[in-house]
Motif scaffolding. Structure first.
Motif, short mmCIF file in Angstrom:
data_model
loop_
_atom_site.label_atom_id
_atom_site.label_comp_id
_atom_site.label_asym_id
_atom_site.label_seq_id
_atom_site.Cartn_x
_atom_site.Cartn_y
_atom_site.Cartn_z
N THR A 98 -3.75 -0.38 -5.50
CA THR A 98 -2.39 0.07 -5.20
C THR A 98 -1.69 0.52 -6.48
O THR A 98 -0.95 1.52 -6.48
CB THR A 98 -1.59 -1.05 -4.51
OG1 THR A 98 -2.32 -1.52 -3.37
CG2 THR A 98 -0.22 -0.56 -4.06
N HIS A 158 -6.22 -2.09 0.82
CA HIS A 158 -5.35 -2.11 -0.35
C HIS A 158 -5.47 -3.41 -1.14
O HIS A 158 -5.41 -3.41 -2.36
CB HIS A 158 -3.90 -1.85 0.03
CG HIS A 158 -3.45 -2.59 1.25
ND1 HIS A 158 -2.88 -3.83 1.18
CD2 HIS A 158 -3.51 -2.26 2.56
CE1 HIS A 158 -2.59 -4.25 2.41
NE2 HIS A 158 -2.96 -3.32 3.26
N TYR A 167 0.86 -1.19 0.00
CA TYR A 167 0.00 0.00 0.00
C TYR A 167 0.90 1.24 0.00
O TYR A 167 2.02 1.20 0.51
CB TYR A 167 -0.93 0.03 1.22
CG TYR A 167 -0.23 -0.07 2.54
CD1 TYR A 167 0.20 1.07 3.22
CD2 TYR A 167 0.02 -1.31 3.13
CE1 TYR A 167 0.85 0.98 4.44
CE2 TYR A 167 0.67 -1.41 4.35
CZ TYR A 167 1.08 -0.26 4.99
OH TYR A 167 1.75 -0.36 6.18
N GLY A 176 -11.48 -0.15 -2.67
CA GLY A 176 -10.16 -0.76 -2.61
C GLY A 176 -10.04 -2.06 -3.38
O GLY A 176 -10.73 -2.31 -4.38
#
Length: 417
Positions: free
Chosen positions: A184, A320, A122, A341
């Motif tokens: 990410t 993440h 992350y 996410g």
């Protein structure tokens, strides 16, 4: 001739991972990456030796009791000092950071002459963090003192902006970047823009195989949640959503005797205090008898709950990746995850056009998703289909898939030249 001799010389590959025995998802990436390099050495005859830079006790160059303010900068300076101490002992050919400590890259490239690879779980800072401060929203990493003051908000924005610029500059020094999810990837590509062409998604290894033997049928009316009792996990939302479910649907409350089980670990007094607050919240909402806490138990206990439960719950905003979500799917749970996410972008995606779970953001949305998953009973045909598809989908994140993807990315990058 010298070029040929250099290519045949044993390459030293060093992993930077200050706490390699912590036992989390990051450590699983480390050890599976080491295992993959071992396979490359044994099967392909590549001359590789591995070094791990780590500390499992406090170290003078890497203090854990960092100041409460300017934490990002102070922690980054600590990692730089640790990297300097490490390369003075052993200077590798290839340096692989598996903890996201980007400020170590200029140290090892400039002073060690190393090629640098990174596996990023992350971003240390992200556009979302800047947006939270700008919008003056109170969260676990933007306390009320900052959120309610224009001056402190402005000062924090300047601090974050400067740090983001520096983070982008040092991160762009990596020769190869692997990231754990599409979420990410998007953030790192924006921040490390000068390394854009060298960034690749390599999903982390998850323990899916050991969970696949759990039966998909004969499950109980149990909803489980897994994860450390940290503020960002938002366990309060789980309890509030569950209370809303029991209040709105009488049959779920009175006939099915549904129970919520929160499984996780406490790192210290702060986490223990947080659990006590969650117990008090359950009591205030009148559902304490339906909520159970399973704390600091070994993995076999977790697997036992996985085999009994029908539904899995995840409420962290902008996770993440979401290894816990993958594990719940592999275990055959109907998983309800936060609509953000990694779970949204990569994990709870349709398989051949069919649903593999549910996404939600609010207490109402979680309530409705839990009702759909529970109302017809655990062994209903539609529920069994979701369980099967979820388990099949989770295989995309197995140890074997990670090792294959890691090897392919390392070889194609030519970083071992």
């Amino acid at each position: 001739m010298s070029s040929t001799n250099n290519s045949l010389r044993e390459k030293v590959v060093a992993f930077f991972h200050p706490h390699c025995s912590a036992g989390g998802g990051g450590e699983r990436v480390l050890w599976k990456a080491v295992e993959a390099l071992g396979d490359m050495r044994d099967d392909a005859g590549l001359p590789i030796s591995v070094v791990i830079y780590t500390i499992d006790t406090p170290h003078e160059h890497y203090k854990e009791d960092t100041p409460r303010r300017l934490t990002l900068i102070m922690e980054s300076i600590g990692t730089m000092r640790l990297a300097w101490a490490a390369i003075r002992k052993v200077t590798p050919d290839i340096y692989i950071d598996t903890t996201g400590c980007a400020f170590t890259y200029p140290i090892v490239r400039i002073f060690g002459g190393c090629r640098v690879a990174a596996y990023v779980h992350y971003p240390t800072i992200s556009r979302d963090m800047l947006a939270l401060v700008w919008e003056r929203r109170r969260t676990y990493n933007n306390d009320a003192q900052v959120a309610t003051s224009s001056l402190t908000t402005y000062m924090k924005l300047v601090y974050y902006t400067v740090f983001a610029f520096l983070y982008g500059a040092v991160g762009s020094m990596a020769n190869l970047v692997m990231v754990n999810s599409s979420w990410t990837y998007n953030h790192i590509s924006f921040l490390w823009r000068f390394a854009f062409s060298r960034i690749h998604v390599v999903f982390p290894p998850c323990d899916t195989k050991s969970l696949e033997h759990l039966s998909l049928s004969n499950r109980e009316n149990i909803i489980v949640s897994i994860g450390q009792f940290r503020p960002e996990k938002d366990h309060a939302l789980q309890i509030e959503s569950f209370a809303h479910l029991l209040e709105k649907y009488c049959d779920i409350r009175n006939i099915m005797a549904v129970k919520l089980v929160l499984i996780g670990s406490c790192r210290g007094e702060e986490d223990e205090s947080r659990v006590q607050q969650l117990r008090e919240l359950s009591d205030r909402l009148g559902i304490a008898s339906r909520v159970e806490f399973v704390i600091n138990q070994p993995y076999p206990v977790l697997k036992e709950w996985f085999g009994r439960a029908s539904v899995g719950l995840h409420t962290m905003w902008n996770e993440h990746f979401g290894i816990g979500v993958v594990e719940m799917m592999a275990a055959g749970l109907i998983t309800i995850s936060h609509n953000s996410g990694g779970p949204k972008a990569d994990i709870l995606t349709p398989l051949n056009g069919e649903k593999t779970g549910f996404l939600a953001s609010t207490a109402e949305e979680y309530c409705e998703a839990m009702f759909i998953a529970l109302c017809n009973g655990p062994d209903h045909e539609a529920n069994m289909r979701i369980r099967f598809l979820a388990r099949e989908s989770a295989k995309r994140f197995s140890d074997e898939v990670f090792e294959t993807s890691f090897k392919r990315t390392i070889i194609s990058s030519n970083i071992l030249r």
